[in-house]
Design a protein around this motif. Structure first.
Motif, PDB file in Angstrom:
ATOM      1  N   LEU A  74       0.833  -1.056  -0.188  1.00 56.68           N
ATOM      2  CA  LEU A  74      -0.161  -0.103  -0.053  1.00 56.68           C
ATOM      3  C   LEU A  74       0.876   1.334  -0.102  1.00 56.68           C
ATOM      4  CD1 LEU A  74      -2.844   0.824   0.001  1.00 56.68           C
ATOM      5  CD2 LEU A  74      -2.737   0.942   2.508  1.00 56.68           C
ATOM      6  N   LEU A  75       2.070   1.143   0.758  1.00 56.69           N
ATOM      7  CA  LEU A  75       2.911   2.496   0.986  1.00 56.69           C
ATOM      8  C   LEU A  75       3.276   2.855  -0.459  1.00 56.69           C
ATOM      9  CD1 LEU A  75       4.012   4.661   2.552  1.00 56.69           C
ATOM     10  CD2 LEU A  75       5.770   3.240   2.787  1.00 56.69           C
ATOM     11  N   PHE A  80       3.396   6.197  -5.314  1.00 59.70           N
ATOM     12  CA  PHE A  80       3.202   6.281  -6.753  1.00 59.70           C
ATOM     13  C   PHE A  80       2.094   7.222  -7.432  1.00 59.70           C
ATOM     14  CE2 PHE A  80       2.063   4.741 -10.979  1.00 59.70           C
ATOM     15  CZ  PHE A  80       3.111   5.018 -11.864  1.00 59.70           C
ATOM     16  N   ALA A  81       0.983   6.790  -6.723  1.00 61.38           N
ATOM     17  CA  ALA A  81      -0.283   7.565  -7.196  1.00 61.38           C
ATOM     18  C   ALA A  81      -0.254   8.982  -6.737  1.00 61.38           C
ATOM     19  CB  ALA A  81      -1.479   6.823  -6.337  1.00 61.38           C
ATOM     20  N   GLY A  82       0.410   9.294  -5.541  1.00 60.57           N
ATOM     21  CA  GLY A  82       0.613  10.681  -5.268  1.00 60.57           C
ATOM     22  C   GLY A  82       1.785  11.277  -6.050  1.00 60.57           C
ATOM     23  N   VAL A  84       2.010  10.732  -9.432  1.00 63.05           N
ATOM     24  CA  VAL A  84       1.502  10.699 -10.755  1.00 63.05           C
ATOM     25  C   VAL A  84       0.366  11.959 -10.657  1.00 63.05           C
ATOM     26  CG1 VAL A  84      -0.027   9.462 -12.583  1.00 63.05           C
ATOM     27  CG2 VAL A  84       1.972   8.474 -11.404  1.00 63.05           C
ATOM     28  N   ILE A  85      -0.237  11.880  -9.855  1.00 66.62           N
ATOM     29  CA  ILE A  85      -1.347  12.942  -9.556  1.00 66.62           C
ATOM     30  C   ILE A  85      -1.018  14.245  -9.163  1.00 66.62           C
ATOM     31  CG2 ILE A  85      -3.549  13.512  -8.117  1.00 66.62           C
ATOM     32  CD1 ILE A  85      -4.182  10.373  -7.782  1.00 66.62           C
ATOM     33  N   GLY A  86       0.165  14.301  -8.479  1.00 68.99           N
ATOM     34  CA  GLY A  86       0.729  15.413  -8.089  1.00 68.99           C
ATOM     35  C   GLY A  86       0.263  16.129  -6.790  1.00 68.99           C
ATOM     36  N   ILE A  87      -0.130  15.312  -5.716  1.00 62.92           N
ATOM     37  CA  ILE A  87      -0.696  15.718  -4.660  1.00 62.92           C
ATOM     38  C   ILE A  87       0.670  15.971  -3.745  1.00 62.92           C
ATOM     39  CG2 ILE A  87      -1.928  15.099  -2.412  1.00 62.92           C
ATOM     40  CD1 ILE A  87      -3.630  13.627  -4.206  1.00 62.92           C
TER      41      ILE A  87
END
Length: 87
Positions: A74-75, A80-82, A84-87
């Motif tokens: 999960l980490l 990776f999602a953060g 890619v999204i740019g959060i």
């Protein structure tokens, strides 16, 4: 009737992560600089996922073996999602 413990363990880990996402960011500020989602995705969810993976292997349930591997990873997935999204 077959008792599916790996399913229950996965759902428990998912509920823990969702609850940590809903907690205020500064709730553990006096103890650590990590946010609740960081603590759960770094420490709690991998342990729960490992237990669920072991039970999934014992029960030969491929779906919940894969889902518990997702809980273990999960980490890195969240990082990776953060990114890619740019959060």
């Amino acid at each position: 009737m077959k008792e599916n413990l790996s399913k229950k363990i996965f759902l428990f880990g998912l509920v823990i992560f969702v609850i940590s996402y809903l907690l205020p960011i500064d709730i553990f500020k006096s103890y650590t600089s990590l946010r609740p989602t960081g603590l759960t995705s770094m420490f709690v969810c991998p342990i729960i996922g490992l237990i669920g993976l072991i039970l999934g292997i014992k029960e030969k349930d491929k779906l919940f073996m894969a889902l518990n591997i997702f809980l273990i990873l999960l980490l890195p997935i969240a990082m990776f999602a953060g990114h890619v999204i740019g959060i």
